[in-house]
Design an enzyme around this catalytic site. Structure first.
Site, mmCIF file in Angstrom:
data_model
loop_
_atom_site.group_PDB
_atom_site.id
_atom_site.type_symbol
_atom_site.label_atom_id
_atom_site.label_comp_id
_atom_site.label_asym_id
_atom_site.label_seq_id
_atom_site.Cartn_x
_atom_site.Cartn_y
_atom_site.Cartn_z
ATOM 1 N N SER A 238 -68.847 85.840 65.782
ATOM 2 C CA SER A 238 -67.940 86.620 64.943
ATOM 3 C C SER A 238 -66.677 86.936 65.749
ATOM 4 C CB SER A 238 -68.647 87.877 64.432
ATOM 5 O OG SER A 238 -67.892 88.534 63.452
ATOM 6 N N GLU A 356 -73.015 83.339 55.225
ATOM 7 C CA GLU A 356 -72.295 84.300 56.058
ATOM 8 C C GLU A 356 -72.111 85.659 55.391
ATOM 9 O OE1 GLU A 356 -70.747 84.175 59.090
ATOM 10 O OE2 GLU A 356 -71.305 82.145 59.652
ATOM 11 N N HIS A 457 -74.471 86.058 58.266
ATOM 12 C CA HIS A 457 -73.677 86.250 59.486
ATOM 13 C C HIS A 457 -74.549 86.958 60.519
ATOM 14 C CE1 HIS A 457 -69.725 86.569 61.401
ATOM 15 N NE2 HIS A 457 -69.895 87.864 61.597
#
Length: 542
Positions: A238, A356, A457
């Site tokens: 990220s 995600e 994610h």
């Protein structure tokens, strides 16, 4: 009952309700010895030994960036002679809630995520004096093991290198590598650009300069911890992935690392100076100050509060801080319009997860309730895809015919940002023809709350670190878990050793190119696909 003990008690109860058996390592390990003093360039340090792994937490690599140093490039700390205590994590940076840290999750999802991503602990540990790192090593010898330096997620706004998911013990113990995790300045403290307003020209990239300082510490000291300073891999997820992307374009970072892994955070572009200056003016207006020098004396929590809730330009929602293309520390956008020439010889591994955006979307009030018209209207609020929303919706319905509007929205937004950005970076890296790039998509899903998150994610982190034993509520207890964690962590370490992630147990993983677009799909039965989600890629290529 103390807070950590109470949390473990609650997690154990939740696990029992879910029918899970928590492995012993899900809870705190017990140290069996104190390490001998280890000399560093700043002074000697001592740590603790856990199951044979020499563990050093909270090692200071930079002086406290406070007062006149608040927005400046980091400096080395004053040297010490008495061995410093490396038994506890150091302070986290000042935290600005955003992304996953600002979402109210339904059911058991929040508890499941908190077990491995301990953002509440960071809030308790936050402090401007935050330049600390952690080291896990199998031995204090001269074996010259590969070094894996992790930069944490949380955008550029929150997080730390101290989350349980990032614990380096298992990688060090099972794969014979040295693992380093890093804390550094975030949000306004690390990325508030003052250079065009008469302030420190380094201010917009102070957080990145902290990371460079940590890599300099690794270069100068890691051999003493059994690592090889000539074989350093930087990796992150990220915001951490974007930090990895950005460092490849920063001249001061050249030579400090030799491979790069970017997980769900391609970081193609930095913030332009004019936009960054506009952000600074907005923060100053909220604070009621007109002189950038006055920012040095604003109480830290007041500054964080002023930096929160700002609107990004162009109708793009809440502003998130980012490295600034200042022409000095960051001369150009990291991977736009091309890959950075200075890092052409650095092999790259890059990827994302299949789903995600569930990490954020399941926490919104509309989740599970929104209809097709509402989801389309929500998509059209984003100016980057507004003109293509109808085409994207039709493609999503064709590609995922059993998904409801909530999941269709997530299918589209997951492909729009992390997937497309990762493909673009891989294309531009491959075009250099100087070092390989390897692409993956993580398909294996989370067990928490009946699988509501699918493959969200952050999902790959516990597997890459071989740390699924630290998150049983999130990951579950399926028979496929341990074999997949072994294969994934083997691939991450193989790449760190040689720049090639191929390892036994996985299909042959070819390097990515714009013709075949070979991509590893990590799942219960991992496989190679050429050009996955090709129609989404083509539709979103602009």
């Amino acid at each position: 009952m103390g807070a950590p003990a109470r949390r473990d008690f609650l997690l154990a109860g939740a696990a029992t309700a879910l029918g899970l058996v928590l492995p012993a390592r899900a809870f705190a390990q017990v140290a069996t010895a104190v390490t001998p003093p280890v000399k560093t360039t700043n002074g000697p340090v001592v740590g603790l030994v856990y199951d044979g792994i020499q563990t050093f937490k909270g090692l200071r690599y930079g002086a406290a960036p406070i007062g006149p140093m608040r927005f400046a490039a980091p400096k080395k700390p004053e040297a010490w002679t008495v061995p410093a205590d490396g038994s506890h994590y150091g302070n986290a940076s000042m935290q600005l809630r955003s992304g996953g840290s600002a979402v109210a999750y339904p059911g058991d999802v929040g508890l499941a995520l908190e077990q491995v991503y301990s953002t509440p602990d960071d809030v308790q540990r936050q402090n401007e004096d935050c330049l600390f790192l952690n080291v896990w090593t199998p031995a204090l010898d001269n074996k010259a093991r590969p070094v894996m330096v992790w930069f944490h997620g949380g955008g550029f706004n929150y997080g730390s290198g101290s989350w349980p998911a990032y614990d380096g013990h298992n990688l060090a113990a099972r794969h014979d590598v040295v693992v380093v995790t890093v804390n550094h300045r975030l949000n306004a403290f690390g990325y508030l650009y003052l250079g065009d307003l008469g302030g420190d020209p380094d201010s917009g990239n102070a957080g990145q300069l902290d990371l460079i300082a940590s890599l300099e510490w690794v270069r100068d000291n890691i051999a003493t911890f059994g690592g090889n300073p000539s074989n350093v891999t930087i990796f992150g997820q990220s915001g951490g992935g974007a930090k990895v992307s950005t460092l490849q374009a920063m001249p001061a970072a050249k030579g400090l690392f030799h491979r790069a892994i970017i997980e769900s955070g391609p970081g193609l572009r930095g913030a332009p100076k004019d936009a960054a200056t506009g952000t600074t003016k907005a923060v100053m207006a909220k604070l009621g100050v007109s002189d950038v020098k006055a920012l040095a004396s604003v109480p830290s929590q007041v500054l964080v509060d002023a930096a929160s809730g700002l609107q990004a330009p162009g109708g793009m929602g809440i502003l998130r801080f980012a490295p600034v293309v200042d022409g000095i520390n960051l001369p150009s956008h990291p991977f736009d319009p091309v890959a950075p020439a200075q890092s052409a010889d650095i092999p790259v591994m890059i990827g994302c997860t299949k789903d995600e955006q569930t990490l954020y979307n399941v926490g919104f009030p509309w989740w599970g309730k929104i209809d097709e018209a509402g989801a389309i209207a929500l998509l059209k609020q984003n100016p980057l895809i507004a003109s293509r929303t109808d085409a994207l919706w039709a493609l999503a319905k064709k590609s995922f015919p059993s998904d409801n509007p909530s999941y269709l929205y997530t299918d589209i937004t997951s492909k729009t940002f992390a997937f497309t950005g990762s493909v673009t970076l891989a294309e531009r890296k491959a075009a250099q023809r100087a070092a390989p790039v390897f692409m993956y998509i993580w398909d294996y899903g989370a067990a928490a709350a009946g699988g509501i998150l699918r493959a969200p994610h952050t999902m790959e982190i516990g597997f890459a670190f071989d740390n699924i034993d630290k998150g049983p509520i999130l990951y579950g207890n399926a028979p496929a878990l341990k074999p997949l964690a072994t294969k994934a962590s083997d691939a991450w370490v193989a790449f760190a050793r040689s720049g090639d992630p191929n390892t036994k147990g996985l299909p042959h993983w070819p390097a990515y190119d714009a013709t075949t677009r070979a991509t590893m799909i990590f799942d219960e039965k991992s496989r190679i696909e050429n050009d996955p989600y090709a129609e989404f890629r083509k539709l979103l290529s602009a």
